[in-house]
Design a protein around this motif. Sequence first.
Motif, PDB file in Angstrom:
ATOM      1  N   ALA A 135      91.869  11.726 -20.664  1.00  0.00           N
ATOM      2  CA  ALA A 135      90.771  12.668 -20.883  1.00  0.00           C
ATOM      3  C   ALA A 135      90.861  13.841 -19.912  1.00  0.00           C
ATOM      4  N   ALA A 136      91.254  13.580 -18.676  1.00  0.00           N
ATOM      5  CA  ALA A 136      91.373  14.650 -17.680  1.00  0.00           C
ATOM      6  C   ALA A 136      92.414  15.677 -18.090  1.00  0.00           C
ATOM      7  N   LEU A 137      93.542  15.229 -18.572  1.00  0.00           N
ATOM      8  CA  LEU A 137      94.595  16.140 -18.999  1.00  0.00           C
ATOM      9  C   LEU A 137      94.139  17.011 -20.167  1.00  0.00           C
ATOM     10  N   LEU A 138      93.424  16.417 -21.115  1.00  0.00           N
ATOM     11  CA  LEU A 138      92.952  17.167 -22.279  1.00  0.00           C
ATOM     12  C   LEU A 138      91.877  18.191 -21.914  1.00  0.00           C
ATOM     13  N   ALA A 139      91.124  17.940 -20.833  1.00  0.00           N
ATOM     14  CA  ALA A 139      90.009  18.819 -20.474  1.00  0.00           C
ATOM     15  C   ALA A 139      90.436  20.025 -19.638  1.00  0.00           C
ATOM     16  N   LEU A 140      91.641  20.035 -19.114  1.00  0.00           N
ATOM     17  CA  LEU A 140      92.052  21.090 -18.181  1.00  0.00           C
ATOM     18  C   LEU A 140      91.891  22.518 -18.720  1.00  0.00           C
ATOM     19  N   PRO A 141      92.292  22.816 -19.975  1.00  0.00           N
ATOM     20  CA  PRO A 141      92.146  24.201 -20.445  1.00  0.00           C
ATOM     21  C   PRO A 141      90.712  24.703 -20.416  1.00  0.00           C
ATOM     22  N   ALA A 142      89.762  23.869 -20.837  1.00  0.00           N
ATOM     23  CA  ALA A 142      88.363  24.305 -20.857  1.00  0.00           C
ATOM     24  C   ALA A 142      87.797  24.455 -19.451  1.00  0.00           C
ATOM     25  N   LEU A 143      88.229  23.643 -18.512  1.00  0.00           N
ATOM     26  CA  LEU A 143      87.721  23.726 -17.143  1.00  0.00           C
ATOM     27  C   LEU A 143      88.097  25.046 -16.476  1.00  0.00           C
ATOM     28  N   ARG A 144      89.128  25.698 -16.973  1.00  0.00           N
ATOM     29  CA  ARG A 144      89.538  26.983 -16.405  1.00  0.00           C
ATOM     30  C   ARG A 144      88.517  28.081 -16.680  1.00  0.00           C
ATOM     31  N   THR A 145      87.557  27.841 -17.587  1.00  0.00           N
ATOM     32  CA  THR A 145      86.530  28.844 -17.899  1.00  0.00           C
ATOM     33  C   THR A 145      85.292  28.692 -17.010  1.00  0.00           C
TER      34      THR A 145
END
Length: 417
Positions: free
Chosen positions: A381-391
Amino acid sequence: MNRDWRLLLTASTISTLGDGAFLAVLPLLAANITTDPRLIAGVTAFGTLPWLLFSLPVGALVDRADPRRSLLRTQLAQAALVTVLAAATMAHTMSMALIYAVAFALGAAETVAKVAIQKLIPSVVPGELLEKANGRQNASMFSAKEFLGPPLGALLFSFAAALPLWADVATFAISAALVARLSRRPHPTGHSGRSIRAEVADGVRWLARHRLLRTLTLLSGAANLANYMALSTLVLFATSRLGLSGRGYGLLVGLMAAGGIAGSLLSARLVARFGGRAVVTTTIFTTPTAMLAIATLARDLPTMAALATFTSFGASLWNVASASLRQRTVPLELAGRVSSTGLLVTFGAQPIGAILGGLLAASPLGLTAPWLAAATLRLTAALLALPALRTWPTTLSSPINNTPASPPPNTPEPAAR
């Protein structure tokens, strides 16, 4: 920090102290009846199932009502429910069915209390102090519910099984008296004569259209699903693998909270120093790594306590950073519904995780299987969430009361670096 905040924090701390004692005693009561890991996990499943069933309508109802009054009535109901369990314990009529029923009813009451508190905090705390307020709230929760409460509950249980239950009743009553002293103030509501379903849909749509908060919600859901895989059979892990007694189990749960207390007290400084995005991104990888270590290395109380302390430290940082962002971003008139939509995902995952944890613990891999599965799920789940966390925003926005109520557009994907 004003008078109402101090009253709310004190009330919350006192009631969670009783909760901590109660939560340590409930699996011990169940373990006196059965050692089947599936039935033990059922206690957690029934206690958390209301989040899956009632979160959405509760959010709409709290948005229609005075959250102070909702919290007051809920705490009185919780006191009555624990009284039933305490009386049954004294009368030696305890059964798994009764434990399940009371756990479910208390879970239903907790959905109301949680949403009401989430709406009260931003109404009594200035927007620029939300990290500080949430850090203190989180610290009090870990201190009372997970550090002091469980050892106290286990100690009282060793003298008389009903004693910690009566203590929980008393804390609910004291907390209700403090909540009754909160100032009566107007609260923005979303009630416009429409149906509950229509009002619930407003909150669901708002959260679904906000990319960052949506991702944080899904990430929290995955984390809770994983956590409850492991925690639902913790009492068996502690007694069978670590060789702990009932008091030792209470001590373990208390020590596990030490990291949570430290994380809560340091959260505002760390978020201010490194930013919410860096703090959250770090914790979503370090926590599952520690869970893997528990599965492979934990054989005694010191090792288990050290690793679990590390996971609770990260959990506190995550809770404070994500809750403050949500409270600062969501319009207050939608706060109950957006919060309950998030709680449906995050807390609704708990009973599913508890059931899966019981099944995994009963498999040939035994009591380490839930920890291994939980760590794998959280890392994915952490790997999949990385792009959105950049916002994640780099600066604090305006206070929540000035936030427009219209649903936000999808947050654009930043350019790759």
